[in-house]
Design a protein around this motif. Structure first.
Motif, PDB file in Angstrom:
ATOM      1  N   THR A 154       1.161  -1.666  -0.173  1.00 11.70           N
ATOM      2  CA  THR A 154      -0.022   0.461   0.033  1.00 11.70           C
ATOM      3  C   THR A 154       0.293   1.604   0.004  1.00 11.70           C
ATOM      4  O   THR A 154       2.129   1.200   0.788  1.00 11.70           O
ATOM      5  CB  THR A 154      -0.767   0.156   1.453  1.00 11.70           C
ATOM      6  OG1 THR A 154      -0.001  -0.237   2.435  1.00 11.70           O
ATOM      7  CG2 THR A 154      -2.537  -1.271   1.415  1.00 11.70           C
ATOM      8  N   HIS A 210       5.917  -3.142  -8.263  1.00 14.55           N
ATOM      9  CA  HIS A 210       4.611  -2.334  -8.395  1.00 14.55           C
ATOM     10  C   HIS A 210       4.750  -1.334 -10.022  1.00 14.55           C
ATOM     11  O   HIS A 210       5.995  -1.392 -10.274  1.00 14.55           O
ATOM     12  CB  HIS A 210       4.671  -2.056  -7.282  1.00 14.55           C
ATOM     13  CG  HIS A 210       4.075  -2.168  -5.821  1.00 14.55           C
ATOM     14  ND1 HIS A 210       2.981  -2.602  -5.215  1.00 14.55           N
ATOM     15  CD2 HIS A 210       5.416  -2.678  -4.831  1.00 14.55           C
ATOM     16  CE1 HIS A 210       3.726  -3.090  -4.334  1.00 14.55           C
ATOM     17  NE2 HIS A 210       4.812  -2.689  -4.030  1.00 14.55           N
ATOM     18  N   THR A 232      -5.579   6.667 -12.535  1.00 17.60           N
ATOM     19  CA  THR A 232      -7.694   6.787 -12.048  1.00 17.60           C
ATOM     20  C   THR A 232      -7.664   7.787 -12.457  1.00 17.60           C
ATOM     21  O   THR A 232      -7.485   8.909 -12.461  1.00 17.60           O
ATOM     22  CB  THR A 232      -7.413   5.710 -11.118  1.00 17.60           C
ATOM     23  OG1 THR A 232      -7.464   6.530 -10.047  1.00 17.60           O
ATOM     24  CG2 THR A 232      -6.804   4.911 -11.151  1.00 17.60           C
ATOM     25  N   ARG A 271     -10.718   7.517  -5.714  1.00 14.11           N
ATOM     26  CA  ARG A 271     -10.205   6.403  -5.978  1.00 14.11           C
ATOM     27  C   ARG A 271     -11.367   5.329  -7.021  1.00 14.11           C
ATOM     28  O   ARG A 271     -11.905   4.934  -6.273  1.00 14.11           O
ATOM     29  CB  ARG A 271      -9.557   6.147  -4.944  1.00 14.11           C
ATOM     30  CG  ARG A 271      -8.664   7.180  -4.207  1.00 14.11           C
ATOM     31  CD  ARG A 271      -7.825   6.034  -3.476  1.00 14.11           C
ATOM     32  NE  ARG A 271      -7.362   7.794  -2.198  1.00 14.11           N
ATOM     33  CZ  ARG A 271      -7.467   7.513  -0.658  1.00 14.11           C
ATOM     34  NH1 ARG A 271      -7.037   6.147  -0.560  1.00 14.11           N
ATOM     35  NH2 ARG A 271      -6.810   8.411  -0.421  1.00 14.11           N
ATOM     36  N   CYS A 324     -10.343   1.225  -9.318  1.00 15.53           N
ATOM     37  CA  CYS A 324      -8.972   1.184 -10.285  1.00 15.53           C
ATOM     38  C   CYS A 324      -8.776   0.896 -11.673  1.00 15.53           C
ATOM     39  O   CYS A 324      -7.988  -0.197 -12.616  1.00 15.53           O
ATOM     40  CB  CYS A 324      -8.747  -1.143  -8.950  1.00 15.53           C
ATOM     41  SG  CYS A 324      -8.723  -0.733  -7.771  1.00 15.53           S
ATOM     42  N   SER A 379      -8.478   2.373 -14.900  1.00  8.80           N
ATOM     43  CA  SER A 379      -6.401   3.807 -15.364  1.00  8.80           C
ATOM     44  C   SER A 379      -7.525   4.253 -16.269  1.00  8.80           C
ATOM     45  O   SER A 379      -8.337   3.802 -17.137  1.00  8.80           O
ATOM     46  CB  SER A 379      -5.576   2.470 -16.656  1.00  8.80           C
ATOM     47  OG  SER A 379      -5.272   1.594 -15.740  1.00  8.80           O
ATOM     48  N   LYS A 417      -3.549   4.598  -8.924  1.00 13.50           N
ATOM     49  CA  LYS A 417      -3.438   2.735  -7.939  1.00 13.50           C
ATOM     50  C   LYS A 417      -1.614   2.097  -8.447  1.00 13.50           C
ATOM     51  O   LYS A 417      -1.186   2.463  -9.037  1.00 13.50           O
ATOM     52  CB  LYS A 417      -4.168   2.530  -8.649  1.00 13.50           C
ATOM     53  CG  LYS A 417      -4.004   2.063 -10.371  1.00 13.50           C
ATOM     54  CD  LYS A 417      -5.569   1.260 -10.849  1.00 13.50           C
ATOM     55  CE  LYS A 417      -5.444   0.831 -12.278  1.00 13.50           C
ATOM     56  NZ  LYS A 417      -5.399   0.067 -13.061  1.00 13.50           N
ATOM     57  N   ASP A 418      -2.047   1.027  -7.795  1.00 13.61           N
ATOM     58  CA  ASP A 418      -0.773   0.092  -8.101  1.00 13.61           C
ATOM     59  C   ASP A 418      -1.266  -1.026  -9.416  1.00 13.61           C
ATOM     60  O   ASP A 418      -2.265  -1.175  -9.655  1.00 13.61           O
ATOM     61  CB  ASP A 418      -0.497  -0.714  -6.687  1.00 13.61           C
ATOM     62  CG  ASP A 418       0.903  -1.230  -7.270  1.00 13.61           C
ATOM     63  OD1 ASP A 418       0.946  -1.750  -8.405  1.00 13.61           O
ATOM     64  OD2 ASP A 418       1.247  -1.973  -6.395  1.00 13.61           O
ATOM     65  N   CYS A 428      -4.665  -3.159  -6.600  1.00  7.74           N
ATOM     66  CA  CYS A 428      -5.404  -2.544  -6.319  1.00  7.74           C
ATOM     67  C   CYS A 428      -6.436  -2.219  -5.492  1.00  7.74           C
ATOM     68  O   CYS A 428      -6.817  -1.649  -5.065  1.00  7.74           O
ATOM     69  CB  CYS A 428      -6.040  -1.504  -8.167  1.00  7.74           C
ATOM     70  SG  CYS A 428      -6.411   0.045  -7.191  1.00  7.74           S
ATOM     71  N   THR A 455      -4.178   2.331  -3.603  1.00  7.48           N
ATOM     72  CA  THR A 455      -4.020   3.389  -3.928  1.00  7.48           C
ATOM     73  C   THR A 455      -4.356   4.931  -3.244  1.00  7.48           C
ATOM     74  O   THR A 455      -3.462   4.482  -2.500  1.00  7.48           O
ATOM     75  CB  THR A 455      -6.284   3.722  -4.143  1.00  7.48           C
ATOM     76  OG1 THR A 455      -6.590   3.832  -3.350  1.00  7.48           O
ATOM     77  CG2 THR A 455      -6.784   2.477  -4.909  1.00  7.48           C
TER      78      THR A 455
END
Length: 188
Positions: free
Chosen positions: A31, A54, A59, A64, A66, A68, A97-98, A104, A109
């Protein structure tokens, strides 16, 4: 007279870039820390990776997610020991995000407020690196402004801009003082 105006224009152009800061957002146990960061326009955010693989991916605006953002930034896969940096030149709310696997969905995030937070932003969200292990690095000196433990910054944790250049009140005073000094030096 033209030389004097040129000098003042040069000071006005250079001063904000000298005062820009670099903020670290670390990846801890999959995280981001801090998850919410307040910065000024012109500041840089650096994501050093001391964890597993990562990717930092912008985003869609709003809450928030996930998903893109089409045309948003994407660091590509960063392995342990690699970092990704990005300058945020203008006021914005940036969610990211990752982008690797299910990270994610597991909470990887974050949100960056570039400039003042817009009305309606969550006032209870943690701000700046004071809530985490992130630290600020001054680009003017290149030194990390963290405590000996590396967990808390020794400078103000939230950089709240109040001018078009994203400067705090004390930075505005410093800038105006320098401009007056240069003006007096050149007889303006």
């Amino acid at each position: 007279m033209r030389f004097d105006i040129t000098v003042l224009a040069l000071v006005a152009f250079i001063a904000p870039s000298v005062l820009a800061k670099t903020w670290d957002v670390t990846v801890v146990n999959g995280t981001f820390s801090p998850q919410v960061l307040d910065i000024a326009p012109g500041d840089t955010v650096n994501w050093p990776n001391n964890d597993a693989d990562h990717a930092i991916v912008e985003t869609n605006p709003g809450a928030r997610s996930c998903v893109s953002m089409a045309g948003g930034f994407n660091s590509g896969r960063k392995m342990k020991g690699q970092a990704y940096s990005r300058v945020f030149p203008a006021q914005a709310v940036v969610n990211y995000k990752d982008g690797i696997g299910a990270n994610c969905a597991k909470g990887a995030t974050g949100t960056i407020y570039v400039g003042p937070r817009p009305s309606g932003a969550d006032p209870n969200a943690t701000t700046g690196p004071s809530s985490s292990a992130g630290g600020a690095t001054s680009t003017a000196t290149g030194s990390t402004s963290t405590s000996p433990t590396g967990s808390q910054p020794t400078t103000s944790p939230t950089h709240t801009p109040n001018s078009a250049y994203g400067l705090t009140a004390s930075e505005n005073a410093l800038f105006l003082g320098a401009a007056c000094f240069i003006g007096a030096l050149f007889g303006l």
